[in-house]
Scaffold this active site. Structure first.
Site, PDB file in Angstrom:
ATOM      1  N   LYS A 171       0.633  -0.148  -3.689  1.00 53.98           N
ATOM      2  CA  LYS A 171       1.587  -1.245  -3.460  1.00 53.98           C
ATOM      3  C   LYS A 171       0.899  -2.395  -2.731  1.00 53.98           C
ATOM      4  O   LYS A 171       1.096  -3.566  -3.065  1.00 53.98           O
ATOM      5  CB  LYS A 171       2.776  -0.739  -2.632  1.00 53.98           C
TER       6      LYS A 171
ATOM      7  N   HIS B 276       1.075  18.445  -5.400  1.00 55.29           N
ATOM      8  CA  HIS B 276       1.051  17.222  -4.610  1.00 55.29           C
ATOM      9  C   HIS B 276       0.284  17.309  -3.317  1.00 55.29           C
ATOM     10  O   HIS B 276       0.251  16.349  -2.560  1.00 55.29           O
ATOM     11  CB  HIS B 276       2.474  16.815  -4.235  1.00 55.29           C
TER      12      HIS B 276
ATOM     13  N   LYS C  60      -3.145  11.827   8.377  1.00 54.92           N
ATOM     14  CA  LYS C  60      -3.164  10.399   8.025  1.00 54.92           C
ATOM     15  C   LYS C  60      -3.812   9.556   9.125  1.00 54.92           C
ATOM     16  O   LYS C  60      -4.103   8.376   8.932  1.00 54.92           O
ATOM     17  CB  LYS C  60      -1.740   9.907   7.732  1.00 54.92           C
TER      18      LYS C  60
ATOM     19  N   LYS D  63       3.394   4.665   6.856  1.00 58.67           N
ATOM     20  CA  LYS D  63       3.434   5.908   6.086  1.00 58.67           C
ATOM     21  C   LYS D  63       3.976   6.974   7.022  1.00 58.67           C
ATOM     22  O   LYS D  63       4.092   6.739   8.225  1.00 58.67           O
ATOM     23  CB  LYS D  63       2.045   6.287   5.573  1.00 58.67           C
ATOM     24  N   ARG D  64       4.319   8.147   6.499  1.00 58.25           N
ATOM     25  CA  ARG D  64       4.759   9.218   7.380  1.00 58.25           C
ATOM     26  C   ARG D  64       3.710   9.449   8.462  1.00 58.25           C
ATOM     27  O   ARG D  64       2.511   9.306   8.214  1.00 58.25           O
ATOM     28  CB  ARG D  64       4.988  10.511   6.576  1.00 58.25           C
TER      29      ARG D  64
ATOM     30  N   THR E 291       0.318   6.394  -2.374  1.00 57.47           N
ATOM     31  CA  THR E 291       0.830   5.413  -3.318  1.00 57.47           C
ATOM     32  C   THR E 291       1.061   4.071  -2.636  1.00 57.47           C
ATOM     33  O   THR E 291       1.115   3.037  -3.302  1.00 57.47           O
ATOM     34  CB  THR E 291       2.158   5.877  -3.963  1.00 57.47           C
TER      35      THR E 291
END
Ligand SMILES: *Cc1c(COP(=O)(O)O)cnc(C)c1O
Length: 873
Positions: free
Chosen positions: A721, A405, A612, A606-607, A717
């Site tokens: 969405k 992952h 990110k 998101k985290r 992911t």
């Protein structure tokens, strides 16, 4: 081709689409008004998909009964009561379906897939269960009769947050798809008493509070008092001769009980209800009575506390390993219980025909967390069942598969040999034997490689190796153990699977090229479109002429025909406006501010992680603010107003991520108060991002940000969405963004930034990189205290200063100018609403590939070899 066949099987067994109403229009009732007509309507429209019971009784009375007898309530309910009564009533239907499915599966004895995962981020269950079981008509009417709306009742449920982020949510989406596709399969994990921490804000800083989610009871689980297994730790291993054969006998020094809880997982539009079995840790003996009698209360409680600690808390980390012994204990605890459980069921049917095991069971390891399964399955087969090593190894490697992952090197789990030898002495021995066999095999395989080079290559692939930072310490590399012990290894998006093959596990790929696969992630279209956005779903169903798209998302492509239709665009826009109004109400509730609902709603949830790059987003918001400030009132009139929302949790020990959150709130404090610009730009941090919050935010989003440094986000992911809900994406050429762009049309996506292939070179050259003058200005602004707290923000400024060795690792400065350009392109496009809406429709139309149904079909066909097995309705 094979994939199609699986689908054909599924559709062949499906009942003809019933005329039931998926999206009831609920008119707000007067509280407490008795609406007999609603009950009659509910009975008339009662779902037929599962209804073997001829007359469905109105659940209104049942809800009242549950409240009376389970909770001692008699009328005068709160919405929490309404939730409890409804949930406990729905639970019975769920259990009926579960029992039917499992009786059928027991009779058929098909091959099962067991999804082993340390995390399942399930979110709420009521809405999902009611819709998946087709009970929405009945229960909607019952609640109307009681004076409630399903939506407000559903809001009283607490999220089951037994996961950190994407990895745990993926496991949850997979369960939904497995059940919907009638695949015999269970999830296995840990029933954490405290899930993901609740995030609050105090003066703009993150505060963490325990997630006490079980206090009001959990209607969605069934405790199985007859399913308990012993799990041992520590102790020693002895060799004994039994019938002339040497056997290893492990005598653990600590033993606990794993107690099973089943969480039924309803499929949609099928009678199948599968299972998520979670383990709770209990002491072997309830209580040390002799210690208690001797007056030693502390010791009497000690064993209980030690045992319960194992399933007490979810490690609140995302992509960094927590090198805590307790975490290894958790991993072994749930793997050991799950394997014993599966083997005992197998034995009850097939005795000791262990060669048959790979035809009846396979296990998917969700990241390296359950990798100890390789050693545990060997232990159970060799030590407990008495198989030869070679036979056991063949079975083990046939049964296990591993999903990688992450590309973050620090997240690839490695356990010190010392820790493992102490906690799991027999497993450490087994891993040593596996590694001996493996390196010996390698030596033979590399017969043409000579001398030092050969030794180097073998050392590089050894499961047990030196800690590169501490030569004294030896480590067990869990990813290597997983690769050697598995039949298939997969990444989670095309680019990520290539990075796994070409970089992370390249040595292994060269030796076993056919082991490596790609399985691009997906999300369930039930929760992430149909149930969280019923308004858009109704419009889609109307346009496509049926709701078959819910189980066959490729049908969404039919929306392309409407993308440029002005009348359809108008209705599409009206749905988005309604969802924006809801998000605006939430912002008002949390921050007390009214926001301009005609503004572009720009979201990044998101985290919080440096890779990110929420920081890059904040920098562009500051730049926008400065631009607006420098404009004349006339110029400002032409600007596109934006409401920016950022949400996400920072791991409790991740200092830099916490500083990023504080920067978001500090910038928001300045911008949101500025009378000159506040109609044109806002920034809000929405605390406690979780599945339920995502279900509110995503349908309202017009632009979403997926701006990780290329090559760092395995898949993502949430991008899927957002895409399903017609939200445009600004993003880097990374993870599943690439495939999303391909499906949506690359020109419809705001792509910017450097490519993954350039990253290594740019990292080496970043000292020579000439930063943009606008970037330099922003760095000075933060340093000079434009947003206060300058000492606290200093490490943030330093972290992206490419003049310092080792800094700006995630190349924010390199992508900054291109990002601002892409943001300008966003503004230009938004001004042309017809074009924006066309793209929005094209996003939903192009999202068919990203249903987790597609992903699961691929796993079932290419890796698990598990076939649908559907009970009669
Ligand atoms: C989907 C989801 C994630 C994953 O988000 P990414 O942006 O892909 O990292 C994390 N948390 C929650 C609550 C989610 O629903």
């Amino acid at each position: 081709m094979a994939q199609r066949q699986l689908q054909a099987n599924r559709v062949a067994g499906a009942p003809a689409s019933s005329g039931r109403q998926v999206f009831p229009r609920v008119t707000a009732p007067s509280r407490g008004a008795l609406r007999i007509s609603a009950v009659a309507e509910a009975e008339r429209t009662a779902p037929t998909t599962r209804g073997s019971t001829p007359a469905v009784p109105a659940p209104t009375a049942d809800i009242a009964n549950k409240l009376r007898y389970l909770f001692g309530r008699n009328g005068d309910y709160t919405s929490t009561d309404a939730y409890q009564g409804t949930a406990w009533s729905v639970r019975e239907k769920l259990i009926d379906s579960f029992n039917k499915t499992h009786e059928f599966w027991k009779k058929e004895d098909p091959k099962f897939i067991y999804y082993l995962s340390a995390e399942f981020l399930m979110g709420r269950s009521l809405t999902n269960t009611v819709f998946n079981l087709g009970l929405d008509g009945e229960y909607g009417a019952a609640l109307t009769e009681l004076g409630y709306r399903m939506e407000e009742v559903a809001d009283a449920e607490r999220d089951a947050a037994l996961g950190n982020g994407g990895l745990g949510r993926l496991a949850a989406c997979f369960l939904d798809s497995m059940a919907t596709l009638d695949l015999p399969g269970w999830g296995y994990g840990i029933r954490y008493k405290y899930g993901m921490f609740k995030q609050g804000l105090k003066n703009g800083y993150q505060v963490e509070m325990p997630d006490i989610w079980l206090t009001k009871g959990n209607p969605w689980e069934v405790r199985r008092d007859d399913v308990r297994f012993e799990v041992g730790f520590g102790g020693r291993v002895e060799r004994r001769k039994v019938n002339g054969k040497e056997v290893s006998v492990w005598s653990p020094s600590e033993r606990v009980i794993a107690q099973a809880y089943d969480n039924p997982i309803p499929g949609f539009n099928t009678p199948t209800t599968s299972n998520l079995r979670l383990w709770d840790a209990l002491p072997l003996s309830e209580f040390d009575l002799s210690a208690f009698n001797a007056g030693d209360y502390d010791r009497a409680m000690l064993e209980r506390e030690r045992a319960e600690a194992i399933s007490a808390v979810l490690y609140p980390n995302d992509s960094t390993p927590e090198g805590k012994e307790l975490r290894l204990k958790q991993q072994y605890f749930f793997v050991c219980a799950s394997l014993q459980d599966v083997l005992s069921r197998f034995k009850a049917v097939h005795g000791s025909s262990w060669d048959l095991l790979p035809e009846k069971a396979c296990f998917q390891l969700n990241d390296t967390h359950p990798t100890i399964a390789v050693a545990e399955l060997m232990r159970l087969l060799v030590d407990v069942e008495g198989l030869d090593w070679e036979a056991a190894w063949t079975i083990t490697t046939k049964c296990l598969n591993y999903t990688n992952h992450t590309v973050m090197p620090e997240a690839l789990e490695k356990w010190p040999v010392k820790v493992m030898a102490k906690m799991l002495p027999r497993h450490m021995e087994i891993i040593e034997v596996i590694n001996e066999g493996w390196t010996k095999w390698l030596s033979g395989h590399l017969k043409d490689v000579k001398g030092e080079e050969k030794a180097k290559r073998i050392a590089a692939m050894s499961i047990i190796h030196e800690n590169p930072w501490n030569k004294e310490e030896m480590l067990v590399n869990m990813a290597y153990l997983a690769v050697v012990g598995s039949s298939a290894v997969n990444g989670v998006a095309a680019i990520h699977s290539n990075i796994v093959k070409d970089e992370i596990l390249n040595d292994f790929y060269q030796i076993f090229p056919s082991k490596f696969q790609n399985k691009t992630n997906g999300v369930t279209p039930r929760r992430w479109l149909a149930w969280c956005n019923p308004e858009l779903s109704a419009l889609i169903t109307e346009a496509l002429g049926s709701d078959e798209w819910i189980n066959d998302t490729e049908k969404l492509a039919g929306l392309r025909a409407f993308a440029s239709d002005a009348a359809f665009q108008k209705r599409w826009a009206a749905v988005k406006a309604a969802k924006k109004a809801k998000l605006a109400a939430l912002i008002k509730k949390v921050h007390g501010d009214d926001v301009n609902q005609n503004a572009l709603f720009d979201i990044q949830i998101k985290r919080i992680h440096e890779y990110k790059r929420q920081y890059l987003n904040v920098l562009s918001i500051i730049w926008r603010y400065k631009q607006l400030k420098s404009m004349s009132p006339e110029e400002r009139k032409k600007a596109v107003p934006r409401v920016c929302v950022i949400g996400g949790k920072a791991a409790s020990a991740y200092d830099m991520a916490k500083r990023i959150i504080r920067l978001v709130t500090a910038v928001g404090d300045v911008i949101n108060k500025d009378p000159e610009t506040r109609d044109l730009l806002r920034l809000y941090f929405l605390p406690d991002y979780n599945v339920s919050l995502a279900e509110t935010i995503i349908p309202a989003a017009e632009l979403s940000q997926h701006i990780s440094t290329a090559g760092t986000e395995a898949s993502g992911t949430s991008n899927m969405k957002f895409q399903m809900n017609g939200c445009l994406i600004i993003g880097t050429w990374d993870g599943a963004n690439i495939e999303i762009a391909e499906e949506t049309g690359v020109d419809n996506v705001f792509v910017f930034g450097v490519r993954a292939e350039e990253i290594n070179r740019l990292r080496k050259e970043r000292k020579n990189f000439k930063t943009d003058p606008r970037w330099d200005e922003l760095m000075r602004d933060i340093e000079n205290g434009m947003f206060g707290d300058k000492d606290y923000f200093k490490p943030l400024v330093d972290s992206v200063n490419n003049m310092k060795v080792g800094n700006d690792w995630f190349l924010l400065a390199n992508d900054f100018a291109a990002y601002l350009d892409a943001q300008e392109e966003v503004d230009r496009t938004y001004k042309d609403q017809a074009e924006w809406l066309r793209r929005s429709i094209m996003y939903t139309a192009g999202s068919g590939k990203f249903s987790s149904d597609r992903t699961i079909r691929e796993y079932a066909e290419d890796i698990w070899h598990v076939k649908p097995c559907r009970p009669a309705a």
